[in-house]
Design an enzyme around this catalytic site. Structure first.
Site, PDB file in Angstrom:
ATOM      1  N   HIS A 138     -31.723  17.671 -10.082  1.00 33.67           N
ATOM      2  CA  HIS A 138     -31.941  18.738  -9.106  1.00 33.67           C
ATOM      3  C   HIS A 138     -32.623  18.159  -7.869  1.00 33.67           C
ATOM      4  CE1 HIS A 138     -32.931  22.711  -7.514  1.00 33.67           C
ATOM      5  NE2 HIS A 138     -34.154  22.257  -7.296  1.00 33.67           N
ATOM      6  N   GLY A 194      14.928  -4.491  -1.930  1.00 38.76           N
ATOM      7  CA  GLY A 194      15.429  -5.054  -3.178  1.00 38.76           C
ATOM      8  C   GLY A 194      16.435  -4.144  -3.854  1.00 38.76           C
ATOM      9  N   GLY A 198       0.817  -1.207   0.000  1.00 36.84           N
ATOM     10  CA  GLY A 198       0.000   0.000   0.000  1.00 36.84           C
ATOM     11  C   GLY A 198       0.845   1.248   0.000  1.00 36.84           C
ATOM     12  N   GLY A 217       7.126  19.661  -0.876  1.00 36.45           N
ATOM     13  CA  GLY A 217       7.215  18.683  -1.953  1.00 36.45           C
ATOM     14  C   GLY A 217       7.843  17.375  -1.524  1.00 36.45           C
TER      15      GLY A 217
END
Length: 473
Positions: free
Chosen positions: A452, A114, A39, A279
């Site tokens: 609506h 890995g 995940g 970031g």
């Protein structure tokens, strides 16, 4: 003993595990190598946990104003332990779901780190994977015909603003808070910074956002940024733009003090904690790229349109290649890479058609280019806007701030971009995304019957407004 595979994927995040499922569907013998949990960032340190906290903050904010709806609740408070318990329960449920999907697809999962090996006794080409197992057992050797690197990213920081977990945090540490601070400084007013600002403010935290650009969420349409700035200030959030943080001034002593250069003058800011939200950087270190011809530019792996690297049997997808660092983008990149490996003829991903979302309160969503970008590209634009204040369902919800904006090409009538700010707009943007995929015109959206009362009526009205034909304005 070495194991042979058609495909080995480094990283079991959203991009990696979706790629593995598609590979399994196409009959490829597939393995995932994941050093953390299946995940990845999205499920454990990003999308899901942050949205769970945002939902709790939204409920608290609504409860505080419940008398506006005629519901008297008395004093309302936050039990942050319960908030975190709910978040963790959601993560656990989804994690078990991903594990089930791996078993269902007969996908082998190796829990460890890995690394790609160069040419060796196992293969004359780079690509054999050595797995340093989490349990300390002997390294596993995997010999794949193809490799996908999907190692994701981690929060960036700034020199001098090193994460200590106590006073200075990234989003990783913030998600594990045991209690709410009284005040916080958020460095960075982009997508993640604004989500945290909105959430913590709704929880009752005093929030200051310091942004280097001249506006918050600077990648969004200017009108969206302006409306978000207005609504954040309405919440009581202090926004400081055009500000350069002076990291060398930071003092940590029973809280954090830091100065920033703001439009020529230096100002000091103080709070209990500081969240760095500037970031994310790709996880390219320690995975053996130096044993290959793979090129890394500006910290990201370079690929072609099918996500092949310089080593044609090694692909890379998701945050590690830069671009739009979004979970749904990584998933689609993974599917395209796998279908290319399997000899299919996948269509290239048109990044202009990718929907982008901010899950603050109010929410923001967009697809395509902004009005300014369209003008810079030489388009003669026409614009339709429609406010949620004229939408009955928005008034029913008690959330009537915001609007829908559609940017179209006056000459061809093509939709160039759709931008929304307001209630539940992240759930509405897919209509606009589909319209752009199908090359629909504003007329076609406007003549689609929107039931609506729904919030989606704002999309239909904005489409009609492109040609001055909106009904309720």
């Amino acid at each position: 003993m070495a194991q042979e595979y058609d495909l080995v994927i480094l990283g079991g995040g959203t991009g990696g595990y979706v790629a593995a499922i598609r590979a399994s569907q196409l009959g490829l013998k597939t393995a995932i190598v994941e050093k953390g949990k299946l995940g990845g960032t999205c499920l454990h340190k990003g999308c899901i946990p942050s949205k769970a906290l945002l939902r709790s903050a939204e409920v608290f904010a609504t409860a505080k104003h419940s008398e506006d709806f005629g519901v008297v609740t008395g004093d309302v408070s936050v039990n942050f332990n319960k908030v975190q318990e709910r978040k963790n329960k959601i993560i656990d449920q989804l994690h078990k779901g991903v594990q089930h999907l791996m078993k269902q697809g007969k996908i082998d999962v190796y829990e460890g780190l890995g690394r790609i090996l160069g040419p060796s006794i196992f293969s004359p080409m780079p690509g054999t994977i050595s797995v340093e197992m989490n349990n300390g057992s002997e390294n596993e050797m995997l010999i794949p015909k193809n490799v996908i690197v999907a190692t994701g990213s981690r929060p960036r920081t700034l020199p001098g603003l090193e994460i200590d977990g106590e006073y200075v945090m990234s989003s990783d540490e913030a998600l594990q808070l045991e209690g709410l601070p009284n005040s916080i400084i958020i460095v960075g007013g982009g997508v993640i910074g604004i989500e945290w600002a909105s959430m913590l403010s709704d929880f009752g935290v005093e929030v200051t956002v310091i942004e280097y650009a001249d506006r918050i969420i600077p990648t969004e349409d200017k009108e969206i940024s302006k409306e978000m700035q207005r609504l954040m200030k309405k919440k009581g959030i202090k926004l400081v733009t055009s500000a350069k943080v002076l990291s060398e001034t930071m003092v940590k002593d029973n809280g954090v003090a830091i100065s920033a250069e703001v439009k020529g003058s230096v100002k000091e800011f103080k709070a209990d904690k500081l969240l760095v939200s500037v970031g994310r950087q790709a996880n390219t270190e320690g995975i053996g790229l130096e044993n290959t011809e793979i090129q890394v530019e500006k910290g990201f792996i370079s690929t072609n349109e099918f996500y092949q690297t310089k080593e044609s049997h090694i692909y890379a997808i998701g945050d590690v290649i830069g671009g739009l660092q979004l979970a749904h983008v990584a998933s689609h990149e993974g599917i395209i890479a796998v279908e290319h490996i399997a000899g299919k003829d996948p269509s290239n991903l048109d990044y202009n058609l990718v929907s982008r979302c901010i899950y603050s309160s109010p929410e923001v969503s967009s697809v395509g280019i902004t009005e300014d970008q369209a003008i810079e590209k030489g388009y003669k634009v026409k614009v339709g806007k429609f406010s949620f204040r004229a939408i009955g369902k928005a008034l029913v919800f008690g959330e009537s701030d915001g609007f829908v904006k559609i940017v179209a090409d006056e000459e061809t009538n093509d939709i160039l971009g759709v931008h929304m700010i307001g209630p539940h707009v992240t759930d509405m943007i897919s209509e606009a995304g589909l319209a752009m995929v199908l090359d629909a015109t504003p007329w076609e959206i406007g003549h689609t019957i929107h039931p609506h009362p729904t919030l989606s009526e704002a999309i239909g009205e904005a489409a009609l407004a492109v040609d001055g034909k909106a009904i309720h304005s």
